[in-house]
Design a protein around this motif. Structure first.
Motif, mmCIF file in Angstrom:
data_model
loop_
_atom_site.group_PDB
_atom_site.id
_atom_site.type_symbol
_atom_site.label_atom_id
_atom_site.label_comp_id
_atom_site.label_asym_id
_atom_site.label_seq_id
_atom_site.Cartn_x
_atom_site.Cartn_y
_atom_site.Cartn_z
ATOM 1 N N LYS A 61 -8.889 3.131 6.800
ATOM 2 C CA LYS A 61 -9.933 2.192 6.386
ATOM 3 C C LYS A 61 -9.406 1.195 5.368
ATOM 4 C CE LYS A 61 -13.840 5.330 7.191
ATOM 5 N NZ LYS A 61 -14.945 6.096 6.543
ATOM 6 N N THR A 62 -8.588 1.683 4.429
ATOM 7 C CA THR A 62 -8.044 0.802 3.396
ATOM 8 C C THR A 62 -7.146 -0.264 3.994
ATOM 9 O OG1 THR A 62 -8.144 2.565 1.741
ATOM 10 C CG2 THR A 62 -6.683 0.710 1.286
ATOM 11 N N VAL A 63 -6.218 0.157 4.845
ATOM 12 C CA VAL A 63 -5.268 -0.789 5.436
ATOM 13 C C VAL A 63 -5.991 -1.737 6.393
ATOM 14 C CG1 VAL A 63 -3.170 -1.019 6.812
ATOM 15 C CG2 VAL A 63 -3.383 0.845 5.159
ATOM 16 N N VAL A 68 0.838 -1.191 0.000
ATOM 17 C CA VAL A 68 0.000 0.000 0.000
ATOM 18 C C VAL A 68 0.878 1.247 0.000
ATOM 19 C CG1 VAL A 68 -1.838 1.243 1.213
ATOM 20 C CG2 VAL A 68 -1.755 -1.261 1.297
ATOM 21 N N ARG A 94 -2.232 4.113 -4.365
ATOM 22 C CA ARG A 94 -2.730 5.327 -3.694
ATOM 23 C C ARG A 94 -3.932 4.952 -2.830
ATOM 24 N NH1 ARG A 94 -0.865 6.165 -8.596
ATOM 25 N NH2 ARG A 94 0.644 7.846 -8.947
ATOM 26 N N PRO A 95 -3.700 4.765 -1.534
ATOM 27 C CA PRO A 95 -4.770 4.263 -0.666
ATOM 28 C C PRO A 95 -5.816 5.286 -0.282
ATOM 29 C CG PRO A 95 -2.784 4.637 0.609
ATOM 30 C CD PRO A 95 -2.426 4.903 -0.817
ATOM 31 N N GLY A 96 -5.547 6.576 -0.491
ATOM 32 C CA GLY A 96 -6.519 7.593 -0.093
ATOM 33 C C GLY A 96 -5.869 8.944 0.082
ATOM 34 N N ALA A 130 -9.027 -2.824 6.150
ATOM 35 C CA ALA A 130 -9.732 -3.823 5.347
ATOM 36 C C ALA A 130 -8.769 -4.868 4.806
ATOM 37 C CB ALA A 130 -10.479 -3.143 4.205
ATOM 38 N N LEU A 131 -7.572 -4.440 4.401
ATOM 39 C CA LEU A 131 -6.583 -5.389 3.888
ATOM 40 C C LEU A 131 -6.083 -6.319 4.994
ATOM 41 C CD1 LEU A 131 -4.548 -2.989 1.579
ATOM 42 C CD2 LEU A 131 -6.063 -4.839 0.841
ATOM 43 N N VAL A 188 -1.708 -1.516 -4.079
ATOM 44 C CA VAL A 188 -2.618 -0.384 -3.878
ATOM 45 C C VAL A 188 -1.749 0.870 -3.866
ATOM 46 C CG1 VAL A 188 -4.464 0.584 -2.451
ATOM 47 C CG2 VAL A 188 -4.068 -1.893 -2.465
ATOM 48 N N GLU A 218 -9.122 7.675 5.140
ATOM 49 C CA GLU A 218 -9.184 6.741 4.023
ATOM 50 C C GLU A 218 -8.057 5.717 4.087
ATOM 51 O OE1 GLU A 218 -9.328 8.801 0.349
ATOM 52 O OE2 GLU A 218 -11.216 9.814 0.767
ATOM 53 N N VAL A 219 -6.872 6.190 4.442
ATOM 54 C CA VAL A 219 -5.734 5.270 4.558
ATOM 55 C C VAL A 219 -6.005 4.230 5.642
ATOM 56 C CG1 VAL A 219 -3.290 5.077 5.149
ATOM 57 C CG2 VAL A 219 -4.085 6.962 3.703
#
Length: 248
Positions: free
Chosen positions: A110-112, A75, A100-102, A114-115, A98, A107-108
């Motif tokens: 939430k993305t991480v 990420v 650009r995660p946010g 979820a991963l 990924v 946003e970053v």
């Protein structure tokens, strides 16, 4: 509570006070040189291992685990190349990128997060706040994933691996190709990793055995192609003067 009752509850996965107990989690495998730097002999599930100084070191750390079936995500590293990862042993068909995660911390995070719920190893190369880093380390610990912060500050990391530039090999008297380099890797951390450790690492790892080349087989000379058989059918009538004028 009697000793026999306690043993029965423990076998069922329940502690004496009613809490669930967990069995020891197997560490994800790493190269032999790197195993000596980690207090668990590998990447312990639920841990946070910070990596600095070398993308090659990062890929080498992920190689053995992905080769044995683990899934990984990188990420916030737009320059990450699948070819370079493959050359260092990463199973790229189990690697998600990924770039650009946010745009913001929310946003970053939430993305991480979820991963971490679905991947065994998650690399994060985007700077985050100390509060976010604590949340993500807690998420990795809860989900039994391995969080690998890369080139970013991470005060709560269990282990920090730092690579220093080493010498390249492959060039001889002004010609040749750069084939590999030796880097020095130092490990520091907390708890079981509090004692600093250091090792030299050859990147990429030497192949155990060069793949065999297929044998060359002599082929018989090809026959000269023959002229195609004449076309069969009624002869074509010559164009009339009117047809020629129409064509012109």
């Amino acid at each position: 509570m009697s000793r026999s009752a306690t043993a029965t509850l423990t076998a069922l996965g329940v502690g004496a006070a009613g809490e669930l107990t967990t069995a020891p989690v197997r560490a994800l495998p790493v190269r032999g040189e790197l195993a000596g730097l980690l207090p668990w002999g590998g990447l312990r599930r639920g841990s946070t291992v910070s990596v600095r100084g070398s993308t090659s070191l990062l890929f080498a750390l992920m190689a053995a685990a992905t080769a044995e079936g683990c899934w990984a995500a990188v990420v916030g590293l737009p320059g990450c190349g699948a070819l370079a990862a493959a050359e260092l042993g990463v199973a790229v068909h189990r690697l998600a990128l990924v770039p650009r995660p946010g745009r913001d911390q929310g946003e970053v995070e939430k993305t991480v997060a979820a991963l971490l719920d679905g991947f065994d190893l998650v690399v994060l190369a985007t700077p985050v706040t100390p509060a976010t880093s604590r949340k993500l380390s807690a998420r990795a610990r809860h989900r039994k994933a391995v969080l690998l912060p890369f080139t970013v500050s991470w005060p709560g990391a269990d282990v920090e691996l730092t690579a220093t530039t080493g010498h390249w090999t492959g060039l001889t008297e002004g010609h040749g190709l750069l084939t590999s380099r030796t880097v020095s890797v130092q490990a520091t951390g907390r708890g079981a990793a509090a004692r600093p450790r250091r090792t030299n690492l050859l990147l990429p790892a030497p192949a155990a055995e060069a793949p065999a080349r297929p044998a060359l087989v002599s082929l018989p000379p090809a026959d000269r192609p023959t002229d195609p058989p004449p076309a069969t059918g009624p002869p074509l009538s010559p164009l009339s003067t009117t047809a020629v004028e129409a064509v012109v």
